[in-house]
Design a protein around this motif. Sequence first.
Motif, PDB file in Angstrom:
ATOM      1  N   ILE A 117     -16.474  11.934 -13.420  1.00 16.81           N
ATOM      2  CA  ILE A 117     -16.004  10.555 -13.295  1.00 16.81           C
ATOM      3  C   ILE A 117     -17.175   9.717 -12.798  1.00 16.81           C
ATOM      4  O   ILE A 117     -17.505   9.731 -11.610  1.00 16.81           O
ATOM      5  CB  ILE A 117     -14.826  10.450 -12.310  1.00 16.81           C
ATOM      6  N   PRO A 118     -17.876   8.994 -13.685  1.00 14.85           N
ATOM      7  CA  PRO A 118     -18.979   8.142 -13.239  1.00 14.85           C
ATOM      8  C   PRO A 118     -18.473   7.089 -12.256  1.00 14.85           C
ATOM      9  O   PRO A 118     -17.446   6.445 -12.491  1.00 14.85           O
ATOM     10  CB  PRO A 118     -19.467   7.503 -14.544  1.00 14.85           C
ATOM     11  N   ALA A 119     -19.201   6.920 -11.148  1.00  7.14           N
ATOM     12  CA  ALA A 119     -18.789   5.976 -10.115  1.00  7.14           C
ATOM     13  C   ALA A 119     -19.996   5.671  -9.236  1.00  7.14           C
ATOM     14  O   ALA A 119     -20.937   6.468  -9.160  1.00  7.14           O
ATOM     15  CB  ALA A 119     -17.651   6.554  -9.281  1.00  7.14           C
ATOM     16  N   PRO A 120     -19.990   4.525  -8.553  1.00  7.03           N
ATOM     17  CA  PRO A 120     -21.123   4.168  -7.696  1.00  7.03           C
ATOM     18  C   PRO A 120     -21.198   5.018  -6.438  1.00  7.03           C
ATOM     19  O   PRO A 120     -20.176   5.494  -5.925  1.00  7.03           O
ATOM     20  CB  PRO A 120     -20.844   2.704  -7.352  1.00  7.03           C
ATOM     21  N   ILE A 121     -22.412   5.231  -5.954  1.00 10.39           N
ATOM     22  CA  ILE A 121     -22.612   5.974  -4.712  1.00 10.39           C
ATOM     23  C   ILE A 121     -21.855   5.275  -3.582  1.00 10.39           C
ATOM     24  O   ILE A 121     -21.902   4.052  -3.440  1.00 10.39           O
ATOM     25  CB  ILE A 121     -24.104   6.069  -4.373  1.00 10.39           C
ATOM     26  N   VAL A 149     -27.735  16.634 -11.162  1.00 17.10           N
ATOM     27  CA  VAL A 149     -27.072  15.488 -11.777  1.00 17.10           C
ATOM     28  C   VAL A 149     -28.117  14.612 -12.474  1.00 17.10           C
ATOM     29  O   VAL A 149     -29.312  14.704 -12.198  1.00 17.10           O
ATOM     30  CB  VAL A 149     -26.321  14.631 -10.734  1.00 17.10           C
ATOM     31  N   THR A 150     -27.637  13.755 -13.362  1.00 20.37           N
ATOM     32  CA  THR A 150     -28.509  12.760 -13.981  1.00 20.37           C
ATOM     33  C   THR A 150     -28.155  11.355 -13.508  1.00 20.37           C
ATOM     34  O   THR A 150     -28.807  10.391 -13.882  1.00 20.37           O
ATOM     35  CB  THR A 150     -28.401  12.820 -15.516  1.00 20.37           C
ATOM     36  N   GLY A 151     -27.112  11.243 -12.686  1.00 19.36           N
ATOM     37  CA  GLY A 151     -26.692   9.952 -12.158  1.00 19.36           C
ATOM     38  C   GLY A 151     -25.495  10.142 -11.248  1.00 19.36           C
ATOM     39  O   GLY A 151     -24.885  11.222 -11.205  1.00 19.36           O
ATOM     40  N   PRO A 152     -25.122   9.115 -10.482  1.00 15.55           N
ATOM     41  CA  PRO A 152     -23.999   9.242  -9.556  1.00 15.55           C
ATOM     42  C   PRO A 152     -22.663   9.430 -10.272  1.00 15.55           C
ATOM     43  O   PRO A 152     -22.357   8.691 -11.218  1.00 15.55           O
ATOM     44  CB  PRO A 152     -24.032   7.930  -8.771  1.00 15.55           C
ATOM     45  N   HIS A 153     -21.900  10.396  -9.838  1.00 16.01           N
ATOM     46  CA  HIS A 153     -20.561  10.627 -10.387  1.00 16.01           C
ATOM     47  C   HIS A 153     -19.851  11.663  -9.526  1.00 16.01           C
ATOM     48  O   HIS A 153     -20.472  12.349  -8.705  1.00 16.01           O
ATOM     49  CB  HIS A 153     -20.633  11.120 -11.840  1.00 16.01           C
ATOM     50  N   LEU A 154     -18.563  11.779  -9.727  1.00 16.69           N
ATOM     51  CA  LEU A 154     -17.772  12.840  -9.101  1.00 16.69           C
ATOM     52  C   LEU A 154     -17.475  13.914 -10.139  1.00 16.69           C
ATOM     53  O   LEU A 154     -16.993  13.606 -11.234  1.00 16.69           O
ATOM     54  CB  LEU A 154     -16.451  12.291  -8.552  1.00 16.69           C
ATOM     55  N   ILE A 183     -28.548  17.438 -22.293  1.00 20.81           N
ATOM     56  CA  ILE A 183     -28.965  16.721 -21.084  1.00 20.81           C
ATOM     57  C   ILE A 183     -30.437  16.993 -20.814  1.00 20.81           C
ATOM     58  O   ILE A 183     -30.902  18.132 -20.921  1.00 20.81           O
ATOM     59  CB  ILE A 183     -28.120  17.183 -19.874  1.00 20.81           C
ATOM     60  N   THR A 184     -31.172  15.943 -20.445  1.00 22.68           N
ATOM     61  CA  THR A 184     -32.558  16.091 -20.027  1.00 22.68           C
ATOM     62  C   THR A 184     -32.621  16.016 -18.514  1.00 22.68           C
ATOM     63  O   THR A 184     -32.197  15.031 -17.910  1.00 22.68           O
ATOM     64  CB  THR A 184     -33.441  14.987 -20.637  1.00 22.68           C
ATOM     65  N   VAL A 185     -33.106  17.096 -17.891  1.00 22.70           N
ATOM     66  CA  VAL A 185     -33.218  17.175 -16.432  1.00 22.70           C
ATOM     67  C   VAL A 185     -34.696  17.180 -16.063  1.00 22.70           C
ATOM     68  O   VAL A 185     -35.457  18.031 -16.530  1.00 22.70           O
ATOM     69  CB  VAL A 185     -32.518  18.446 -15.891  1.00 22.70           C
ATOM     70  N   LYS A 186     -35.105  16.229 -15.226  1.00 26.88           N
ATOM     71  CA  LYS A 186     -36.520  16.113 -14.867  1.00 26.88           C
ATOM     72  C   LYS A 186     -36.965  17.235 -13.935  1.00 26.88           C
ATOM     73  O   LYS A 186     -38.087  17.744 -14.046  1.00 26.88           O
ATOM     74  CB  LYS A 186     -36.772  14.751 -14.219  1.00 26.88           C
TER      75      LYS A 186
END
Length: 267
Positions: free
Chosen positions: A174-178, A244-249, A100-103
């Motif tokens: 679990i990837p999911a929308p905000i 995180v790298t994106g929205p998910h649970l 994973i690349t974390v900024k």
Amino acid sequence: MFKKYTFSILSLFLLASPVLYAQLPQDSRRPGGIAVIALSPDIEYVRFNQEKVLITQENSQRYAILGIPLNTPIGLLKLDTNKQPIQIEIQPYAYAEQRITVKNQDYVNPSEAQLTRYASEAKAQNDIYNSFTASTWQSLPHFIRPTSGQFSNSFGRKRFFNGEERAPHSGLDIPAPIGQKVIAPADGIVVQMGDYFFNGKTVLIDHGQGLISMFCHLSKIEVKQGQKIHQGEVLGLVGKTGRVTGPHLHWGMSLNNARVDPQLFLH
């Protein structure tokens, strides 16, 4: 099936066989897995590494439900009881790797102040994982998915953040929308909540007998500490808080202070 072992007449060990039952967790005897063990009527308690082990009953049969830590060596594992010990075999399991690349470098190499904050938060969470409360149920509750979305099979992955190795992933992403609803997978008590350094906005639910569920990176928390929550009730909303790298649970399950694969509770 597992290898057969021959013990001498002096042996105090019992090699327990796997058990399958529709309402019980899936039996998967691997690091990060669960062992479902049928108990004889004379066994009153089961302990592993001095931790109490959950006991449930289906019809007239009692079972020990053991969480197997991710760092458990392959081979035989012993559980203590009020009678003779129980012995089971842990099988190897090939978990994937994730790079994973974390900024934000603070989440890769935190400062001393951030590490102090994390240590305090980790202790509070570990105190919950180490707890063992009485259950209000006789048969282990049936679990449902806490939110919709495709499972990423991320549990147990060996993780590398910006090329640096970190602890294996101890939950299921679990990837999911905000803003998507997150519901309680089973009845329980909200025992801890907060906005943590790595986990972001987080809720922990105690389901009884050392079975704890954890929900991280929420955008909003909809419950209060000490609240009794029922299966299907909203506990929060999906977000991307914390590392995180994106929205998910991030859905975690802890059983006798062992982080186990949440998918094993689903049927």
